[in-house]
Write an enzyme that holds these catalytic residues in place. Structure first.
Site, short mmCIF file in Angstrom:
data_model
loop_
_atom_site.label_atom_id
_atom_site.label_comp_id
_atom_site.label_asym_id
_atom_site.label_seq_id
_atom_site.Cartn_x
_atom_site.Cartn_y
_atom_site.Cartn_z
CG ASP A 80 -0.21 0.00 2.54
OD1 ASP A 80 1.04 0.00 2.53
OD2 ASP A 80 -0.88 0.00 3.58
N GLY A 81 2.18 1.12 -0.10
CA GLY A 81 3.06 2.29 -0.19
C GLY A 81 3.63 2.73 1.15
CD GLU A 82 0.57 2.37 5.90
OE1 GLU A 82 1.01 1.52 6.70
OE2 GLU A 82 -0.54 2.92 6.02
NE ARG A 126 11.77 25.86 -5.22
CZ ARG A 126 11.67 25.35 -6.44
NH1 ARG A 126 11.87 26.10 -7.49
NH2 ARG A 126 11.38 24.08 -6.62
CG ASP A 164 16.03 34.66 -8.24
OD1 ASP A 164 16.73 35.01 -7.28
OD2 ASP A 164 15.63 33.49 -8.40
CE LYS A 215 12.65 33.47 -10.69
NZ LYS A 215 13.35 32.28 -10.38
CG ASP A 248 19.31 30.20 -9.18
OD1 ASP A 248 19.14 30.72 -8.06
OD2 ASP A 248 18.40 30.07 -10.01
N GLY A 296 13.54 26.43 -15.94
CA GLY A 296 12.92 27.62 -16.54
C GLY A 296 13.68 28.90 -16.25
C1 R5P Z 1 14.12 30.94 -7.28
O1 R5P Z 1 13.79 31.87 -6.64
C2 R5P Z 1 15.34 30.09 -7.11
O2 R5P Z 1 16.45 30.81 -6.68
C3 R5P Z 1 15.64 29.37 -8.40
O3 R5P Z 1 16.00 30.31 -9.38
C4 R5P Z 1 14.43 28.63 -8.88
O4 R5P Z 1 13.82 28.00 -7.83
C5 R5P Z 1 14.79 27.65 -9.95
O5 R5P Z 1 13.63 26.96 -10.32
P1 R5P Z 1 13.34 26.61 -11.82
O6 R5P Z 1 14.51 25.85 -12.34
O7 R5P Z 1 12.09 25.78 -11.76
O8 R5P Z 1 13.08 27.88 -12.56
#
Ligand code: R5P
Length: 306
Positions: A34-36, A93, A172, A196, A227, A234
């Site tokens: 059952d996944g447990e 996040r 960002d 962004k 980052d 994305g």
């Molecule tokens: C966003 O604020 C983080 O610093 C990353 O830039 C972001 O979480 C990356 O996520 P994704 O690759 O989905 O754009």
């Protein structure tokens, strides 16, 4: 001291154990139909200081549940202390209420981890420096930036820039603190930050602007985008396209956590960058790797902080 590994990042756990001159202690992890999950500590751990290595990338829920159970099992079996090494802390996040009615998911995870019996946390490059405030147990917030600085120095000194000026880029505004720290490590290398915007409902990303000192020209420069994580890919994709339009000549990408969700590999393989450096905070299986990807190890940094 005894060291255990959850199922999310065995290779990193092995490296840490090797560096400590230990072998991983066995755990029985059984999944019922059952996944447990049932977790059982096999060795004697009474009065032992124990380390558990478990990252929490996708499947984040499975990885967290397993971690809670391992910590609980160790404490019930008499462990003196449990240090949870969670190189990538999932749900980070969701660290505040973005829109009315939302849960603060990271706080729920932290509370559950502490209730399970964790005594100390070791983690890397958190999305926000406020996250450690959710913990009432000690937390070592470590960074891969020194590894990135080493690589950037090697690239710069290896002649790849052929005389062009370098610039550090945060994709960002949330990464501005990170980029300033890295700039300091690199003798005040110039930096800029992209502004962004993410649609909270659809997740769609839009680049609005770039913040750069007025005396710095972007055209013809070589950029190092840095980052905390690559999830869908994305953010990096949009940042690279934007910088290319601004006349940036060559791009290298650095991100601590290779979360690589959804179609990240398809996006990243096509990106106009020289190389993409990530760390082994998240295990990247062969099928998610591609020629431009380079994986740096954070094992040594973890060992130094145990
Ligand atoms: C966003 O604020 C983080 O610093 C990353 O830039 C972001 O979480 C990356 O996520 P994704 O690759 O989905 O754009």
């Amino acid at each position: 001291m005894k060291i255990f590994s959850g199922s999310s990042n065995g290779p990193l756990a092995e490296k840490i154990a090797e560096g400590l001159r230990l072998t991983l202690s066995p755990l029985e992890i059984h999944i019922f139909p059952d996944g447990e999950k049932r977790v059982r500590v096999v060795d004697e751990v009474v009065d032992e200081n124990c380390i558990v290595v478990q990252s929490t990338p996708p499947n984040v829920n499975e990885n967290y549940i397993e971690l809670f159970f391992i910590v609980d099992a160790l404490k019930r079996s008499g462990a003196k202390s449990v240090t949870a090494v969670i190189p990538y802390l999932g749900y980070q996040r969701q660290d505040h209420v973005f829109r009315e009615g939302e849960a603060v998911s990271i706080e729920v995870m932290v509370k559950t981890l502490q209730a399970s019996g964790a005594d100390k946390i070791i983690t890397f490059d958190l999305h926000s420096i406020k996250i450690p405030q959710f913990f009432s147990i000690p937390i070592a917030h470590l960074s891969a930036l020194p590894l990135f600085a080493e690589k950037i120095r090697a690239i710069s000194e290896g002649g790849a820039l052929s005389g062009a000026s370098p610039i550090l880029i945060s994709p960002d505004m949330g990464g501005i603190r990170r980029i300033k720290l890295l700039s300091e490590l690199l003798g005040d290398m110039p930096y800029a930050s992209i502004e962004k915007d993410r649609n909270l409902k659809t997740g769609a990303i839009r680049i609005k602007n770039i913040h750069v000192a007025p005396n710095i020209q972007l055209k013809g420069r070589f950029a190092f985008i840095v980052d905390d994580m690559i999830a869908s890919g994305g953010t990096i994709d949009k940042a690279v396209n934007f910088l290319k339009k601004k006349g940036i000549a060559k791009i290298w990408i650095f991100a601590t956590h290779a979360v690589f969700a959804e179609n990240a590999k398809i996006i990243l393989k096509k990106i106009k960058a020289e190389k993409i450096y990530v760390t082994n905070s998240v295990f990247v299986p062969k099928e998610k790797q591609f020629p431009k990807l380079q994986i740096l190890s954070i094992a040594r940094i973890i060992i130094e902080n145990l």
